[in-house]
Write a protein that holds these residues in place. Structure first.
Motif, mmCIF file in Angstrom:
data_model
loop_
_atom_site.group_PDB
_atom_site.id
_atom_site.type_symbol
_atom_site.label_atom_id
_atom_site.label_comp_id
_atom_site.label_asym_id
_atom_site.label_seq_id
_atom_site.Cartn_x
_atom_site.Cartn_y
_atom_site.Cartn_z
ATOM 1 N N ASP A 1 0.844 -1.199 0.000
ATOM 2 C CA ASP A 1 0.000 0.000 0.000
ATOM 3 C C ASP A 1 0.879 1.248 0.000
ATOM 4 N N PRO A 2 1.539 1.549 -1.109
ATOM 5 C CA PRO A 2 2.420 2.731 -1.151
ATOM 6 C C PRO A 2 1.689 4.042 -0.923
ATOM 7 N N ALA A 3 0.375 4.051 -1.165
ATOM 8 C CA ALA A 3 -0.379 5.283 -0.935
ATOM 9 C C ALA A 3 -0.397 5.680 0.534
ATOM 10 N N MET A 4 -0.121 4.736 1.432
ATOM 11 C CA MET A 4 -0.071 5.076 2.856
ATOM 12 C C MET A 4 1.051 6.068 3.140
ATOM 13 N N VAL A 5 2.162 5.929 2.444
ATOM 14 C CA VAL A 5 3.289 6.845 2.643
ATOM 15 C C VAL A 5 2.893 8.251 2.214
ATOM 16 N N LEU A 6 2.299 8.365 1.033
ATOM 17 C CA LEU A 6 1.864 9.672 0.552
ATOM 18 C C LEU A 6 0.777 10.254 1.447
ATOM 19 N N GLY A 7 -0.177 9.404 1.832
ATOM 20 C CA GLY A 7 -1.257 9.883 2.688
ATOM 21 C C GLY A 7 -0.748 10.390 4.027
ATOM 22 N N ARG A 8 0.223 9.680 4.600
ATOM 23 C CA ARG A 8 0.768 10.123 5.890
ATOM 24 C C ARG A 8 1.496 11.448 5.752
ATOM 25 N N ALA A 9 2.286 11.597 4.717
ATOM 26 C CA ALA A 9 3.047 12.829 4.524
ATOM 27 C C ALA A 9 2.104 14.009 4.279
ATOM 28 N N VAL A 10 1.128 13.832 3.396
ATOM 29 C CA VAL A 10 0.220 14.926 3.051
ATOM 30 C C VAL A 10 -0.629 15.334 4.255
ATOM 31 N N ALA A 11 -1.243 14.351 4.916
ATOM 32 C CA ALA A 11 -2.122 14.666 6.042
ATOM 33 C C ALA A 11 -1.345 15.304 7.189
ATOM 34 N N SER A 12 -0.159 14.794 7.492
ATOM 35 C CA SER A 12 0.633 15.355 8.593
ATOM 36 C C SER A 12 1.065 16.781 8.286
#
Length: 351
Positions: free
Chosen positions: A176-187
């Motif tokens: 689930d590579p989108a988890m990395v992007l989602g964490r960075a963007v949301a944080s």
């Protein structure tokens, strides 16, 4: 009548009196009392080893139980995956805290507070450490003249968007590579939102300037190892507690309960947000715990990853000690609400 010898005798305590030495007897001074002996970690470890030897048969039978074997497997797997990232992150965080001049941050940020907030949030990328190190560094930034809004944005962003944490997230969620992007963007969004919110509503008298003695040591070598010991003690201890809690949840809580909770989108988000606050995991290790909660949706686990490095029990305690209770009682609830809302929205879009 008294005799001549009695009249000439010097006045004073009688030789037979308690505590008075008789003539010709050398008075013995009481032996000096040594320092009180306290039970330390070595004694505790020795006691545990003795208990293991004495009760080895009951322990062996208990360890052979299937549920305990499952607990041990989950606990060890979380620890083995997380410890290298924790150690590496703590070492790099200590290098930056000790060897990079604190005035660098004040020179690198824009003078206008509204512009300094997003720049400080993005600057969190260069701090490969956990939230335990970000709290005192944010205090140092304020002391060096950085606007509190920018320092607080850095405080929230640094533990979540630095390379170590994002790499650990990618390792924990390989499919689930989108988890990395989602964490960075949301944080990043939460950090900027809280910085701008502080500009709007924050007050300077809510913050008490910090002091971290180990970083003030005259020797950089001693300051470096003092910072490493401080961060390892805090972050490592909470990692062990978090790994044990994750293993316990997987073993003790019935699967149908977790599944029922996971099937409710709103409840699952709130449950994992609350769990992130209670577990107080280090940001370099929380991704592996989140990956083990496979019953929950990716959005719920993203909320777990965004909330944890920004609001948890240890952070609330550290913020109260560094910045004051008036600050923590206002900042922590506001950050929790913003983090849950932003992470849930980000997960709905990206995941």
């Amino acid at each position: 009548m008294t005799s001549e010898a009695e009249r000439r005798a010097p006045e004073g305590p009688h030789p037979g009196a308690v505590g008075v030495a008789a003539p010709g007897v050398r008075e013995q001074k009481p032996a000096p009392r040594g320092p009180e002996r306290r039970i330390g970690s070595v004694e505790v470890l020795a006691g545990l080893l003795i208990l293991l030897v004495v009760f080895r048969d009951p322990f062996a039978r208990a360890l052979s139980a299937p549920r305990l074997q499952t607990w041990t497997t989950v606990f060890v797997s979380v620890m083995v995956q997380a410890v290298p990232f924790l150690v590496f992150g703590v070492l790099l965080s200590a290098v930056i805290a000790v060897f990079v001049p604190r005035s660098f941050w004040a020179r690198a940020l824009p003078r206008r507070p509204a512009l300094a907030v997003p720049v400080a949030s993005a600057a969190g990328v260069v701090l490969p450490g956990c939230e335990c190190g970000a709290v005192p560094i944010a205090g140092s930034l304020i002391r060096r003249g950085v606007t509190p809004a920018a320092a607080l944005a850095f405080l929230l962003a640094a533990p979540a968007i630095n390379p170590i944490v994002l790499t650990a997230t990618a390792v924990a969620f390989p499919d689930d590579p989108a988890m990395v992007l989602g964490r960075a963007v949301a944080s990043l969004l939460v950090a900027m939102a809280m910085g701008w919110l502080w500009l709007r509503l924050g007050r300077a008298d809510w913050i008490r300037l910090p002091r971290r003695p180990e970083l003030a040591d005259g020797s950089r070598g001693r300051a470096f190892w003092g910072a490493v010991r401080h961060d390892v003690t805090h972050a490592g201890g909470f990692l062990v507690i978090g790994a044990a809690a994750a293993a316990t949840i997987n073993v003790v809580v019935p699967e149908r309960w977790l599944q029922t909770l996971a099937d409710e989108p709103v409840l699952s988000v709130l449950a994992l947000a609350a769990l992130a606050v209670l577990l107080s995991l280090c940001s370099e290790a929380d991704a592996f715990v989140a990956a083990s909660l496979s019953q929950f949706s990716l959005t719920s686990r993203l909320v777990f990853l965004v909330v944890g490095p920004m609001v948890d029990l240890k952070l609330i305690s550290m913020q109260a000690g560094v910045f004051g209770r008036r600050f923590a009682l206002r900042f922590a609830p506001a950050t929790f609400a913003v983090a849950v809302a932003v992470a849930a929205a980000t997960g709905a879009v990206l995941l």
